[in-house]
Design an enzyme around this catalytic site. Structure first.
Site, mmCIF file in Angstrom:
data_model
loop_
_atom_site.group_PDB
_atom_site.id
_atom_site.type_symbol
_atom_site.label_atom_id
_atom_site.label_comp_id
_atom_site.label_asym_id
_atom_site.label_seq_id
_atom_site.Cartn_x
_atom_site.Cartn_y
_atom_site.Cartn_z
ATOM 1 N N THR A 1 0.885 -1.166 0.000
ATOM 2 C CA THR A 1 0.000 0.000 0.000
ATOM 3 C C THR A 1 0.925 1.219 0.000
ATOM 4 O OG1 THR A 1 0.004 0.219 2.401
ATOM 5 C CG2 THR A 1 -1.660 -1.269 1.418
ATOM 6 N N THR B 1 -1.507 -3.152 19.544
ATOM 7 C CA THR B 1 -1.086 -1.806 19.948
ATOM 8 C C THR B 1 -1.673 -1.406 21.298
ATOM 9 O OG1 THR B 1 -1.417 0.529 19.388
ATOM 10 C CG2 THR B 1 -3.008 -0.986 18.476
ATOM 11 N N ASP B 2 -0.987 -0.490 21.968
ATOM 12 C CA ASP B 2 -1.513 0.032 23.242
ATOM 13 C C ASP B 2 -2.818 0.798 23.039
ATOM 14 O OD1 ASP B 2 -0.494 2.328 22.018
ATOM 15 O OD2 ASP B 2 0.838 2.878 23.678
ATOM 16 N N GLU B 3 -3.075 1.235 21.792
ATOM 17 C CA GLU B 3 -4.267 2.069 21.554
ATOM 18 C C GLU B 3 -5.564 1.320 21.813
ATOM 19 O OE1 GLU B 3 -4.424 4.736 18.338
ATOM 20 O OE2 GLU B 3 -2.284 5.135 18.362
ATOM 21 N N TYR C 1 -9.210 3.301 13.898
ATOM 22 C CA TYR C 1 -8.014 2.440 13.820
ATOM 23 C C TYR C 1 -7.932 1.530 15.041
ATOM 24 C CZ TYR C 1 -3.175 1.169 14.875
ATOM 25 O OH TYR C 1 -2.042 0.469 15.246
ATOM 26 N N LYS D 1 -8.134 -2.630 15.419
ATOM 27 C CA LYS D 1 -7.082 -3.463 16.031
ATOM 28 C C LYS D 1 -7.657 -4.253 17.215
ATOM 29 C CE LYS D 1 -3.215 -3.582 15.175
ATOM 30 N NZ LYS D 1 -2.447 -4.429 14.205
ATOM 31 N N ASN E 1 4.118 3.598 21.285
ATOM 32 C CA ASN E 1 4.555 4.288 20.048
ATOM 33 C C ASN E 1 6.012 3.983 19.711
ATOM 34 O OD1 ASN E 1 2.135 5.887 20.905
ATOM 35 N ND2 ASN E 1 2.725 7.065 19.102
ATOM 36 N N ASN F 1 3.837 15.622 23.498
ATOM 37 C CA ASN F 1 4.212 15.820 22.087
ATOM 38 C C ASN F 1 5.051 17.075 21.881
ATOM 39 O OD1 ASN F 1 2.716 13.564 21.426
ATOM 40 N ND2 ASN F 1 0.892 14.728 20.825
HETATM 41 P P1 NAD Z 1 3.082 0.584 8.488
HETATM 42 O O1 NAD Z 1 1.855 1.334 8.091
HETATM 43 O O2 NAD Z 1 4.397 1.254 8.393
HETATM 44 O O3 NAD Z 1 3.176 -0.764 7.626
HETATM 45 C C1 NAD Z 1 2.071 -1.572 7.339
HETATM 46 C C2 NAD Z 1 2.481 -2.547 6.240
HETATM 47 O O4 NAD Z 1 1.366 -3.420 5.989
HETATM 48 C C3 NAD Z 1 2.826 -1.877 4.898
HETATM 49 O O5 NAD Z 1 4.000 -2.435 4.363
HETATM 50 C C4 NAD Z 1 1.613 -2.193 4.021
HETATM 51 O O6 NAD Z 1 1.940 -2.279 2.629
HETATM 52 C C5 NAD Z 1 1.189 -3.549 4.585
HETATM 53 N N1 NAD Z 1 -0.219 -3.848 4.319
HETATM 54 C C6 NAD Z 1 -1.295 -3.035 4.508
HETATM 55 N N2 NAD Z 1 -2.428 -3.657 4.137
HETATM 56 C C7 NAD Z 1 -2.065 -4.913 3.737
HETATM 57 C C8 NAD Z 1 -2.778 -6.039 3.271
HETATM 58 N N3 NAD Z 1 -4.114 -6.014 3.128
HETATM 59 N N4 NAD Z 1 -2.096 -7.166 2.968
HETATM 60 C C9 NAD Z 1 -0.744 -7.210 3.086
HETATM 61 N N5 NAD Z 1 -0.006 -6.164 3.513
HETATM 62 C C10 NAD Z 1 -0.668 -5.023 3.843
HETATM 63 O O7 NAD Z 1 2.794 0.068 9.951
HETATM 64 P P2 NAD Z 1 3.813 -0.106 11.182
HETATM 65 O O8 NAD Z 1 3.940 1.186 11.885
HETATM 66 O O9 NAD Z 1 5.016 -0.817 10.705
HETATM 67 O O10 NAD Z 1 2.938 -1.074 12.105
HETATM 68 C C11 NAD Z 1 3.022 -2.487 11.956
HETATM 69 C C12 NAD Z 1 2.080 -3.142 12.939
HETATM 70 O O11 NAD Z 1 2.427 -2.746 14.262
HETATM 71 C C13 NAD Z 1 0.613 -2.717 12.753
HETATM 72 O O12 NAD Z 1 -0.182 -3.859 12.941
HETATM 73 C C14 NAD Z 1 0.376 -1.692 13.840
HETATM 74 O O13 NAD Z 1 -0.964 -1.710 14.247
HETATM 75 C C15 NAD Z 1 1.312 -2.190 14.922
HETATM 76 N N6 NAD Z 1 1.843 -1.163 15.846
HETATM 77 C C16 NAD Z 1 2.443 -0.036 15.361
HETATM 78 C C17 NAD Z 1 3.013 0.867 16.265
HETATM 79 C C18 NAD Z 1 3.712 2.133 15.781
HETATM 80 O O14 NAD Z 1 4.070 2.960 16.599
HETATM 81 N N7 NAD Z 1 3.963 2.311 14.493
HETATM 82 C C19 NAD Z 1 2.934 0.631 17.640
HETATM 83 C C20 NAD Z 1 2.303 -0.529 18.100
HETATM 84 C C21 NAD Z 1 1.778 -1.431 17.184
HETATM 85 O O1 DAU Z 2 0.515 3.860 20.331
HETATM 86 C C1 DAU Z 2 0.790 3.018 19.262
HETATM 87 C C2 DAU Z 2 0.294 3.678 17.996
HETATM 88 O O2 DAU Z 2 1.168 4.763 17.727
HETATM 89 C C3 DAU Z 2 0.244 2.729 16.814
HETATM 90 O O3 DAU Z 2 -0.691 1.711 17.063
HETATM 91 C C4 DAU Z 2 -0.146 3.485 15.536
HETATM 92 O O4 DAU Z 2 -0.068 2.606 14.416
HETATM 93 C C5 DAU Z 2 0.826 4.622 15.343
HETATM 94 O O5 DAU Z 2 0.423 5.396 14.226
HETATM 95 C C6 DAU Z 2 0.876 5.516 16.580
HETATM 96 O O6 DAU Z 2 -0.385 6.221 16.753
HETATM 97 P P1 DAU Z 2 -0.415 7.745 17.238
HETATM 98 O O7 DAU Z 2 -1.685 8.342 16.805
HETATM 99 O O8 DAU Z 2 -0.038 7.862 18.666
HETATM 100 O O9 DAU Z 2 0.848 8.304 16.376
HETATM 101 P P2 DAU Z 2 1.037 9.634 15.509
HETATM 102 O O10 DAU Z 2 2.477 9.653 15.098
HETATM 103 O O11 DAU Z 2 0.010 9.787 14.443
HETATM 104 O O12 DAU Z 2 0.792 10.774 16.574
HETATM 105 C C7 DAU Z 2 1.549 10.839 17.768
HETATM 106 C C8 DAU Z 2 1.041 12.022 18.571
HETATM 107 O O13 DAU Z 2 1.393 13.236 17.880
HETATM 108 C C9 DAU Z 2 -0.472 12.067 18.714
HETATM 109 O O14 DAU Z 2 -0.792 12.595 19.993
HETATM 110 C C10 DAU Z 2 -0.922 13.037 17.631
HETATM 111 C C11 DAU Z 2 0.231 14.005 17.532
HETATM 112 N N1 DAU Z 2 0.477 14.587 16.195
HETATM 113 C C12 DAU Z 2 0.617 13.740 15.144
HETATM 114 C C13 DAU Z 2 0.850 14.214 13.885
HETATM 115 C C14 DAU Z 2 0.986 13.269 12.691
HETATM 116 C C15 DAU Z 2 0.625 15.963 16.040
HETATM 117 O O15 DAU Z 2 0.519 16.724 16.995
HETATM 118 N N2 DAU Z 2 0.870 16.441 14.780
HETATM 119 C C16 DAU Z 2 0.970 15.622 13.684
HETATM 120 O O16 DAU Z 2 1.177 16.134 12.551
#
Ligand code: NAD
Ligand code: DAU
Length: 347
Positions: free
Chosen positions: A36, A125-127, A151, A155, A180, A250
């Site tokens: 994606t 995720t913690d969310e 979202y 999850k 995060n 933040n």
């Molecule tokens: P990301 O958005 O960077 O990556 C998601 C990946 O999934 C991408 O490579 C995308 O192409 C692939 N994908 C999406 N839809 C798909 C489908 N239908 N089939 C196959 N592949 C598909 O996400 P991330 O930040 O690497 O998060 C990975 C996992 O960890 C997620 O499940 C997210 O909920 C969880 N998570 C993320 C965070 C964070 O802070 N980023 C924290 C806790 C948990």
């Molecule tokens: O807690 C785990 C989660 O962390 C994961 O499950 C999600 O996949 C990941 O996207 C992340 O979610 P958040 O919503 O916490 O992350 P984000 O980076 O979008 O935002 C972090 C914080 O910063 C949130 O309080 C919103 C704020 N923010 C975010 C953006 C993109 C801003 O203030 N400005 C911004 O432009």
């Protein structure tokens, strides 16, 4: 050990594959990713030296035939990272979140059951726990789930499905819930890479609301080591929280980045708040520490320094995302003979 990793071209999945390749000479990975907007095959350039130990397949986790075809190869574990992961996008339109995060997880679970895959690891995720008040203790695994964004709800739904397949069919599943993440290869729509790359270009830094929302930060490589531990030693049917006790407002993260880059605070722009914006996350990872002996190795200060340096040194990587050029990488790669041989599931 043979793993099927889904979503391995995203931020955490690609770091996990790199971690597994670097750490174990006997691990092979099939990486199923739809590519994606969030999937970037360039994230896996570092695994090229490991040759056929990493095999990429472009496909959807909701596509039963593709999934069944890959599970017929009998991996020892399925690790499900694939997801729509950005809260703001889920607020605009959550269709793809339902499709991938819920339906996709169900398709994977059914196929794992059919092919008797020994273990299924769900990356959550913690969310799913919702939001904490300032004075509340961090979430434990016993907290009720109470998701607030589409979202988080998708999850949480997936977590409940995973749990139900354990209770109903006796499947060996484990669920990880992490705070995060930050670090190399994070798509620049998320707070930390967005702020770093905007500051580097002297663009405004959009801070939602009053900037006083709190997130609990962990370096992505510490998260990957925790998943590795849970995958190997976690108790079937259990949930493991992952976090490294680094809660920050933040606005303090944003100020830190500006200071590190020697940029003025006048770049900060307070903008309209995210609807339903969770005020605070905080994770208690005592169970993971005591049962599985995991501990984070990267302090927030070191991790952030390294991360800011990584984005400075990898401008080409994020500029190609900003311009959309990264989307062509797959076509170029697929055109090469190795790519063509690698990309089709072998049924
Ligand atoms: P990301 O958005 O960077 O990556 C998601 C990946 O999934 C991408 O490579 C995308 O192409 C692939 N994908 C999406 N839809 C798909 C489908 N239908 N089939 C196959 N592949 C598909 O996400 P991330 O930040 O690497 O998060 C990975 C996992 O960890 C997620 O499940 C997210 O909920 C969880 N998570 C993320 C965070 C964070 O802070 N980023 C924290 C806790 C948990
Ligand atoms: O807690 C785990 C989660 O962390 C994961 O499950 C999600 O996949 C990941 O996207 C992340 O979610 P958040 O919503 O916490 O992350 P984000 O980076 O979008 O935002 C972090 C914080 O910063 C949130 O309080 C919103 C704020 N923010 C975010 C953006 C993109 C801003 O203030 N400005 C911004 O432009």
């Amino acid at each position: 050990m043979k793993l099927l990793v889904t979503g391995g071209c995203g931020f955490i999945g690609s770091n996990f594959i790199i971690h597994m390749m670097e750490s174990y000479p006997d691990v092979n990975v099939i990486n199923l990713d739809l590519l994606t907007y969030a999937g970037n095959l360039e994230n896996l350039q570092d695994v090229a030296p490991y040759g056929s130990r990493h095999r990429f397949v472009r496909g959807d986790i909701s596509d039963k035939e593709t999934v069944r075809c890959l599970l017929a190869e009998k991996p020892d574990v399925v690790v499900n990272f694939a997801a729509e992961s950005h809260v703001d996008r889920s607020i605009m339109d959550c269709c793809s979140f339902i499709h991938t995060n819920i339906r996709g997880t169900q398709v994977l679970l059914d196929a794992c059951r059919e092919y008797k895959i020994p273990r299924f690891v769900q990356i959550s995720t913690d969310e799913v726990y919702g939001s904490l008040h300032a004075e509340e203790p961090p979430f434990t695994e016993d907290n009720q789930i109470c998701p607030n964004s589409p979202y988080a709800a998708s999850k949480a739904s997936a977590d409940l499905l995973v749990r139900s397949y354990h209770k109903t069919y006796g499947m060996d599943v484990v669920i990880t819930r992490c705070s995060n993440n930050y670090g190399p290869l994070q798509f620049p729509e998320k707070l930390i890479p967005l702020m770093i790359t905007n500051a580097l270009q002297d663009f405004e830094l959009p801070v939602y609301g009053d900037g006083r929302n709190v997130r609990d930060w962990i370096h992505v490589r510490d998260h990957c080591r925790a998943i590795d531990a849970v995958m190997r030693k976690g108790r079937p049917g259990d949930v493991y929280n992952i976090g490294s006790e680094a809660e920050f407002h933040n606005i303090d993260i944003v100020r830190y980045i500006l200071c590190r880059l020697d940029k003025p605070e006048s770049l900060i722009r307070y903008v309209e708040d995210r609807p339903g914006h969770d005020r605070r996350y905080g994770m208690n990872a005592a169970k993971l520490r005591s049962e599985l002996g995991w501990t984070p190795l990267i302090s927030f200060e070191d991790g952030m320094n390294q991360t800011v340096s990584w984005y400075i040194e990898h401008e080409m990587w994020w500029q190609r995302i900003r311009t959309g050029e990264y989307l062509n990488y797959y076509e170029d790669w697929y055109g090469k003979s190795l790519g063509a041989a690698n990309s089709k599931p072998k049924c």
